[in-house]
Write a protein that holds these residues in place. Sequence first.
Motif, PDB file in Angstrom:
ATOM      1  N   ARG A 236       0.883  -1.354   0.051  1.00 33.24           N
ATOM      2  CA  ARG A 236       0.121   0.081  -0.007  1.00 33.24           C
ATOM      3  C   ARG A 236       1.028   1.416   0.060  1.00 33.24           C
ATOM      4  O   ARG A 236       0.633   2.318  -0.546  1.00 33.24           O
ATOM      5  CB  ARG A 236      -0.934   0.075   1.302  1.00 33.24           C
ATOM      6  N   SER A 237       1.899   1.169   0.654  1.00 36.75           N
ATOM      7  CA  SER A 237       2.886   2.611   0.775  1.00 36.75           C
ATOM      8  C   SER A 237       3.627   2.689  -0.403  1.00 36.75           C
ATOM      9  O   SER A 237       3.615   3.730  -1.002  1.00 36.75           O
ATOM     10  CB  SER A 237       3.908   2.030   1.950  1.00 36.75           C
ATOM     11  N   LEU A 238       3.992   1.589  -1.095  1.00 35.94           N
ATOM     12  CA  LEU A 238       4.661   1.708  -2.426  1.00 35.94           C
ATOM     13  C   LEU A 238       3.718   2.063  -3.525  1.00 35.94           C
ATOM     14  O   LEU A 238       3.959   3.075  -4.101  1.00 35.94           O
ATOM     15  CB  LEU A 238       4.934   0.142  -2.951  1.00 35.94           C
ATOM     16  N   LYS A 239       2.340   1.910  -3.402  1.00 38.58           N
ATOM     17  CA  LYS A 239       1.356   2.266  -4.436  1.00 38.58           C
ATOM     18  C   LYS A 239       0.891   3.759  -4.218  1.00 38.58           C
ATOM     19  O   LYS A 239       1.120   4.492  -5.059  1.00 38.58           O
ATOM     20  CB  LYS A 239       0.080   1.719  -4.048  1.00 38.58           C
ATOM     21  N   ILE A 240       1.104   4.412  -2.738  1.00 35.64           N
ATOM     22  CA  ILE A 240       0.922   5.673  -2.710  1.00 35.64           C
ATOM     23  C   ILE A 240       2.016   6.437  -3.317  1.00 35.64           C
ATOM     24  O   ILE A 240       1.897   7.484  -3.741  1.00 35.64           O
ATOM     25  CB  ILE A 240       0.577   5.955  -1.018  1.00 35.64           C
ATOM     26  N   LYS A 241       3.135   6.239  -2.887  1.00 31.18           N
ATOM     27  CA  LYS A 241       4.420   6.730  -3.559  1.00 31.18           C
ATOM     28  C   LYS A 241       4.535   6.833  -4.985  1.00 31.18           C
ATOM     29  O   LYS A 241       4.782   7.754  -5.419  1.00 31.18           O
ATOM     30  CB  LYS A 241       5.616   6.316  -2.779  1.00 31.18           C
ATOM     31  N   GLU A 242       4.291   5.826  -5.748  1.00 29.62           N
ATOM     32  CA  GLU A 242       4.215   5.698  -7.014  1.00 29.62           C
ATOM     33  C   GLU A 242       3.318   6.618  -7.509  1.00 29.62           C
ATOM     34  O   GLU A 242       3.275   7.538  -8.418  1.00 29.62           O
ATOM     35  CB  GLU A 242       4.020   4.222  -7.568  1.00 29.62           C
ATOM     36  N   LEU A 245       4.333  10.738  -6.153  1.00 28.86           N
ATOM     37  CA  LEU A 245       5.883  10.902  -6.452  1.00 28.86           C
ATOM     38  C   LEU A 245       6.185  10.682  -7.832  1.00 28.86           C
ATOM     39  O   LEU A 245       7.362  11.180  -8.519  1.00 28.86           O
ATOM     40  CB  LEU A 245       6.725  10.467  -5.398  1.00 28.86           C
ATOM     41  N   GLY A 246       5.759   9.383  -8.530  1.00 23.26           N
ATOM     42  CA  GLY A 246       6.104   9.106  -9.852  1.00 23.26           C
ATOM     43  C   GLY A 246       6.859   7.973  -9.644  1.00 23.26           C
ATOM     44  O   GLY A 246       7.490   7.588  -8.436  1.00 23.26           O
ATOM     45  N   PRO A 247       7.054   6.774 -10.467  1.00 21.29           N
ATOM     46  CA  PRO A 247       7.676   5.693 -10.301  1.00 21.29           C
ATOM     47  C   PRO A 247       9.220   5.687 -10.269  1.00 21.29           C
ATOM     48  O   PRO A 247       9.706   4.803  -9.878  1.00 21.29           O
ATOM     49  CB  PRO A 247       7.343   5.036 -11.729  1.00 21.29           C
ATOM     50  N   GLY A 248       9.679   6.770 -10.721  1.00 22.63           N
ATOM     51  CA  GLY A 248      11.089   6.837 -10.390  1.00 22.63           C
ATOM     52  C   GLY A 248      11.633   7.601  -9.321  1.00 22.63           C
ATOM     53  O   GLY A 248      12.995   8.061  -9.217  1.00 22.63           O
ATOM     54  N   HIS A 249      10.821   7.995  -8.452  1.00 13.33           N
ATOM     55  CA  HIS A 249      11.314   8.850  -7.255  1.00 13.33           C
ATOM     56  C   HIS A 249      12.200   7.907  -6.275  1.00 13.33           C
ATOM     57  O   HIS A 249      11.914   6.779  -5.913  1.00 13.33           O
ATOM     58  CB  HIS A 249      10.412   9.503  -6.508  1.00 13.33           C
ATOM     59  N   PRO A 250      13.317   8.666  -5.547  1.00 17.92           N
ATOM     60  CA  PRO A 250      14.045   7.985  -4.796  1.00 17.92           C
ATOM     61  C   PRO A 250      13.183   7.207  -3.513  1.00 17.92           C
ATOM     62  O   PRO A 250      13.628   6.065  -2.966  1.00 17.92           O
ATOM     63  CB  PRO A 250      14.971   8.702  -4.312  1.00 17.92           C
ATOM     64  N   LEU A 280      17.365  -0.550  -7.254  1.00 15.16           N
ATOM     65  CA  LEU A 280      18.990  -0.121  -7.839  1.00 15.16           C
ATOM     66  C   LEU A 280      18.993   0.871  -8.969  1.00 15.16           C
ATOM     67  O   LEU A 280      19.663   1.736  -8.745  1.00 15.16           O
ATOM     68  CB  LEU A 280      19.613  -1.565  -8.123  1.00 15.16           C
ATOM     69  N   ASP A 281      18.037   0.404  -9.757  1.00 15.87           N
ATOM     70  CA  ASP A 281      17.971   1.220 -11.106  1.00 15.87           C
ATOM     71  C   ASP A 281      17.472   2.829 -10.958  1.00 15.87           C
ATOM     72  O   ASP A 281      18.166   3.616 -11.414  1.00 15.87           O
ATOM     73  CB  ASP A 281      16.989   0.730 -12.126  1.00 15.87           C
ATOM     74  N   ILE A 282      16.475   2.738 -10.047  1.00  7.98           N
ATOM     75  CA  ILE A 282      16.084   4.094  -9.368  1.00  7.98           C
ATOM     76  C   ILE A 282      17.218   4.992  -8.815  1.00  7.98           C
ATOM     77  O   ILE A 282      17.543   6.133  -9.172  1.00  7.98           O
ATOM     78  CB  ILE A 282      14.689   4.154  -8.737  1.00  7.98           C
ATOM     79  N   SER A 283      18.041   4.316  -7.988  1.00  4.25           N
ATOM     80  CA  SER A 283      18.822   5.054  -7.066  1.00  4.25           C
ATOM     81  C   SER A 283      20.002   5.547  -8.014  1.00  4.25           C
ATOM     82  O   SER A 283      20.763   6.503  -7.770  1.00  4.25           O
ATOM     83  CB  SER A 283      19.305   3.966  -5.891  1.00  4.25           C
ATOM     84  N   GLN A 284      20.516   4.711  -8.803  1.00  2.00           N
ATOM     85  CA  GLN A 284      21.714   4.643  -9.714  1.00  2.00           C
ATOM     86  C   GLN A 284      21.220   5.967 -10.574  1.00  2.00           C
ATOM     87  O   GLN A 284      22.037   7.039 -10.669  1.00  2.00           O
ATOM     88  CB  GLN A 284      22.004   3.527 -10.552  1.00  2.00           C
ATOM     89  N   LYS A 285      20.037   6.137 -10.837  1.00  3.57           N
ATOM     90  CA  LYS A 285      19.926   7.341 -12.005  1.00  3.57           C
ATOM     91  C   LYS A 285      19.428   8.367 -11.306  1.00  3.57           C
ATOM     92  O   LYS A 285      19.744   9.544 -11.807  1.00  3.57           O
ATOM     93  CB  LYS A 285      18.308   6.939 -12.711  1.00  3.57           C
ATOM     94  N   THR A 286      19.090   8.275  -9.953  1.00  2.00           N
ATOM     95  CA  THR A 286      18.860   9.707  -8.825  1.00  2.00           C
ATOM     96  C   THR A 286      20.247   9.919  -8.461  1.00  2.00           C
ATOM     97  O   THR A 286      20.485  11.217  -8.455  1.00  2.00           O
ATOM     98  CB  THR A 286      17.990   9.313  -7.834  1.00  2.00           C
ATOM     99  N   PHE A 287      21.117   9.308  -8.042  1.00  4.55           N
ATOM    100  CA  PHE A 287      22.408   9.646  -7.116  1.00  4.55           C
ATOM    101  C   PHE A 287      23.773   9.274  -7.796  1.00  4.55           C
ATOM    102  O   PHE A 287      24.643  10.066  -7.557  1.00  4.55           O
ATOM    103  CB  PHE A 287      22.445   8.948  -5.784  1.00  4.55           C
TER     104      PHE A 287
END
Length: 404
Positions: A236-242, A245-250, A280-287
Amino acid sequence: MSRPIKTVSIVVLASVLVFAVAREGYVKYVQDLIFGFDELERARELTLSGKDLVNQSHYDQAENLFLRALHHKEAALGIHHPEIAVDLENLGGALAAQHKYVRAEISFRRALTLKESHLGTDHPDLVEPIYNLSAICGFLGKNSEVELLFLRALSIKENTLGPHDPGLVDPLDRLTTFYDNHSRYADEAPLFERSLAIKERVLGDHHPAVASALNKLALLYKSQGEYARAEALDKRSLKIKEQILGPGHPDVAGSLNNLAQLYVSQRKYAEAEPLYRRSLDISQKTFGEEHADVAGILNNLAVLYDNQDRFDEAEQLFLRTLRIREKVLGPSHPDVAGTLSNLALVYKKLGRFTDAEALDERSLRIKELTFGPDHQEVAGSLNNLALLYTTQGRLEEAEPLFAR
């Protein structure tokens, strides 16, 4: 016909003399007023200077000024005046900043007592001094009193605001954090659920703060082995954040990582791996490729591979984790020690005992340097090294490590 000026002056003077005689001690009364004003003015100036020193982190000098201000205020108003509580709180804060917790406790406790005598025992203005005292009691290891103080703050808020007011979130969260730090999960859960319900009612079901609370409650259920409830909350938390915030948010990466760890705890490795990879993919693209958050996810994915006996893949990810952490955190950071231990475990499974020994020894040195020789983290490293020696039949070297 008007009275002569000289006659008027004599009359006025006579009146003053009569008044002075009638009011014996009048001069002393005026002197006391002037003295009190001077004392309060000195206290005010000292307090302002003390606060400036606090802002500059000169706590020892601030302590001296706050103590002098307290003495002047007490001389002017008396030791039981409610305004004295403010000076005691200033002094307590300066003492606490210097880790002088015993004296700070005395100041904060006296401040609370003064406010209670003036406001009663159930006034909302008592909550902040209760928190001040609870913090000091925590530093002094008085955990039973900390709990009682938090419960009292919650009770005051409930009596003042009602059982469902947003103002209850703060005392509820403080109490749940206390229970979590002491592994009292059964006591923590109902209070956390209550806090979450208030947040949902006030903020709505799809607010980021609600999503974060869901994550924390899921971790609580996970620690109690209630995996199904934890999974539902994590999803449920994951769904709210997606959605928000969008699917690519840290923050989405964090929720993915949490859900993956939950699956690993249940040995659901096939479900966990794609979540780790997406995180991992999101974090590498972000940071970028070399960031502490990236290293953390790499480490978790490496542990997953190790659990599946995919040792070559695990080794490569642990080595990459180690390089990032050494660069970002420094070669003597505790997280580096943890990575060294994880990599050593892989080498033991591969029969590379010499490589594993070097890593375990380095991990031990870091932990001894960081935590001291008697910490439980050091005990864990000693045990790892002793087990390695035992595996190789080096019992004489293992025995003193086990004993230590």
